[in-house]
Motif scaffolding. Structure first.
Motif, short mmCIF file in Angstrom:
data_model
loop_
_atom_site.label_atom_id
_atom_site.label_comp_id
_atom_site.label_asym_id
_atom_site.label_seq_id
_atom_site.Cartn_x
_atom_site.Cartn_y
_atom_site.Cartn_z
N ALA A 88 0.83 -1.22 0.00
CA ALA A 88 0.00 0.00 0.00
C ALA A 88 0.86 1.26 0.00
CB ALA A 88 -0.93 0.00 1.21
N LYS A 89 2.06 1.20 0.60
CA LYS A 89 2.92 2.38 0.69
C LYS A 89 3.94 2.47 -0.44
CE LYS A 89 2.73 2.74 5.72
NZ LYS A 89 3.51 2.74 6.95
N GLU A 90 4.40 1.35 -0.94
CA GLU A 90 5.47 1.32 -1.94
C GLU A 90 4.93 0.82 -3.28
OE1 GLU A 90 8.46 2.43 -1.16
OE2 GLU A 90 8.19 2.53 1.00
N SER A 91 5.73 0.93 -4.31
CA SER A 91 5.33 0.45 -5.62
C SER A 91 5.97 -0.91 -5.93
CB SER A 91 5.72 1.47 -6.70
OG SER A 91 7.13 1.64 -6.70
N TYR A 92 6.04 -1.77 -4.91
CA TYR A 92 6.60 -3.11 -5.08
C TYR A 92 5.51 -4.06 -5.56
CZ TYR A 92 10.26 -1.39 -1.85
OH TYR A 92 11.25 -0.68 -1.23
N ALA A 93 5.90 -5.07 -6.31
CA ALA A 93 4.97 -6.12 -6.70
C ALA A 93 4.62 -6.96 -5.47
CB ALA A 93 5.58 -7.01 -7.78
N GLU A 94 3.45 -7.55 -5.48
CA GLU A 94 2.99 -8.31 -4.31
C GLU A 94 3.88 -9.52 -4.03
OE1 GLU A 94 -1.01 -10.55 -2.67
OE2 GLU A 94 -1.15 -9.24 -4.41
N THR A 95 4.26 -10.25 -5.08
CA THR A 95 5.11 -11.44 -4.86
C THR A 95 6.49 -11.04 -4.36
OG1 THR A 95 5.72 -11.41 -7.19
CG2 THR A 95 3.92 -12.88 -6.55
N ALA A 96 7.01 -9.93 -4.88
CA ALA A 96 8.32 -9.45 -4.41
C ALA A 96 8.24 -9.02 -2.94
CB ALA A 96 8.79 -8.28 -5.27
N THR A 97 7.11 -8.42 -2.58
CA THR A 97 6.94 -7.98 -1.19
C THR A 97 6.81 -9.17 -0.25
OG1 THR A 97 5.86 -6.00 -2.02
CG2 THR A 97 5.58 -6.48 0.31
N ASN A 98 6.12 -10.22 -0.69
CA ASN A 98 6.04 -11.43 0.13
C ASN A 98 7.43 -12.00 0.38
OD1 ASN A 98 3.24 -11.33 0.25
ND2 ASN A 98 2.97 -12.63 -1.53
N THR A 99 8.28 -11.98 -0.64
CA THR A 99 9.65 -12.45 -0.49
C THR A 99 10.42 -11.57 0.48
OG1 THR A 99 9.64 -13.35 -2.72
CG2 THR A 99 11.80 -12.94 -1.73
N ARG A 100 10.28 -10.27 0.34
CA ARG A 100 10.96 -9.33 1.23
C ARG A 100 10.58 -9.58 2.69
NH1 ARG A 100 12.81 -4.39 -1.45
NH2 ARG A 100 12.19 -4.46 -3.62
N VAL A 101 9.29 -9.73 2.94
CA VAL A 101 8.81 -9.93 4.31
C VAL A 101 9.32 -11.24 4.88
CG1 VAL A 101 6.74 -10.29 5.72
CG2 VAL A 101 6.77 -8.47 4.01
N SER A 102 9.20 -12.32 4.12
CA SER A 102 9.62 -13.61 4.66
C SER A 102 11.12 -13.67 4.91
CB SER A 102 9.17 -14.76 3.75
OG SER A 102 9.83 -14.69 2.51
N LEU A 103 11.93 -13.09 4.01
CA LEU A 103 13.38 -13.10 4.22
C LEU A 103 13.79 -12.19 5.37
CD1 LEU A 103 14.73 -13.20 0.56
CD2 LEU A 103 14.69 -15.04 2.23
N ALA A 104 13.17 -11.02 5.48
CA ALA A 104 13.49 -10.11 6.59
C ALA A 104 13.15 -10.76 7.92
CB ALA A 104 12.73 -8.80 6.43
N ARG A 105 12.01 -11.41 7.98
CA ARG A 105 11.63 -12.08 9.23
C ARG A 105 12.54 -13.26 9.53
NH1 ARG A 105 5.14 -11.50 10.09
NH2 ARG A 105 5.31 -9.32 10.71
N ARG A 106 13.03 -13.90 8.51
CA ARG A 106 13.96 -15.01 8.73
C ARG A 106 15.28 -14.49 9.32
NH1 ARG A 106 15.48 -19.80 4.50
NH2 ARG A 106 16.52 -21.09 6.04
N ILE A 107 15.75 -13.37 8.80
CA ILE A 107 16.97 -12.75 9.35
C ILE A 107 16.77 -12.45 10.83
CG2 ILE A 107 18.38 -10.65 9.30
CD1 ILE A 107 17.92 -10.63 6.22
N ILE A 108 15.63 -11.87 11.17
CA ILE A 108 15.35 -11.51 12.56
C ILE A 108 15.17 -12.75 13.41
CG2 ILE A 108 13.64 -10.39 14.06
CD1 ILE A 108 13.23 -8.38 11.66
N ARG A 109 14.43 -13.73 12.91
CA ARG A 109 14.16 -14.96 13.66
C ARG A 109 15.43 -15.73 13.98
NH1 ARG A 109 10.84 -17.24 10.20
NH2 ARG A 109 12.43 -18.47 9.19
N GLU A 110 16.39 -15.71 13.06
CA GLU A 110 17.64 -16.45 13.28
C GLU A 110 18.68 -15.64 14.04
OE1 GLU A 110 19.12 -18.56 9.91
OE2 GLU A 110 17.16 -19.38 9.43
N GLY A 111 18.25 -14.49 14.58
CA GLY A 111 19.13 -13.72 15.46
C GLY A 111 20.20 -12.93 14.75
N ARG A 112 20.02 -12.62 13.48
CA ARG A 112 21.04 -11.90 12.72
C ARG A 112 20.64 -10.46 12.42
NH1 ARG A 112 25.12 -14.96 10.33
NH2 ARG A 112 26.12 -12.93 10.46
#
Length: 144
Positions: A88-112
């Motif tokens: 809603a805020k950015e001009s990213y594609a939905e599938t690209a945004t899903n990838t961004r969210v899942s990878l960012a959360r993985r970085i955080i979840r794994e303590g990095r």
């Protein structure tokens, strides 16, 4: 002389030996397992090394990781809801945004997350405002 029998079941290798001949057998149709070894399709270690961290951080986008760090860190928001907020805020594609969210959360979840923010703070190819925000987030994380 022992004959080895090897069967593969899924990702597991089952090595058996034939039943003893000439002795009374309890289960004549089954062989006796002698050793079970696993050969997983994926690496057993799930922790992220520095190269994987850098690759995932580039996939998320350094500025995106910093800008939406609180959103990515909030476990009460689902991945789909977080992706919808970003789309809603950015001009990213939905599938690209899903990838961004899942990878960012993985970085955080794994303590990095702290390492990722330090990489962003020291990067030369990132917006200076994002680098400054990353430095402030690092100091906030260290304080907590």
């Amino acid at each position: 002389m022992s004959i080895r029998h090897v069967r593969r079941v899924g990702g597991m290798t089952l090595e058996t030996r034939p039943p003893n001949r000439g002795q009374k057998q309890r289960r004549p149709s089954r062989s006796i397992p002698s050793r079970i070894s696993f050969s997983p399709l994926r690496s057993v270690s799930r922790s992220m090394n520095d190269n994987q961290l850098a690759r995932r951080l580039r996939s998320v986008g350094m500025a995106c990781f910093v800008q939406y760090f609180e959103l990515f860190s909030d476990k009460s928001i689902s991945n789909a809801a977080a992706a919808a907020i970003i789309v809603a805020k950015e001009s990213y594609a939905e599938t690209a945004t899903n990838t961004r969210v899942s990878l960012a959360r993985r970085i955080i979840r794994e303590g990095r997350a702290r390492d990722a923010l330090r990489m962003i703070a020291g990067a030369t190819n990132v917006d200076p405002e994002a680098a400054s925000r990353a430095r402030s987030l690092v100091s906030t994380i260290i304080a907590n």
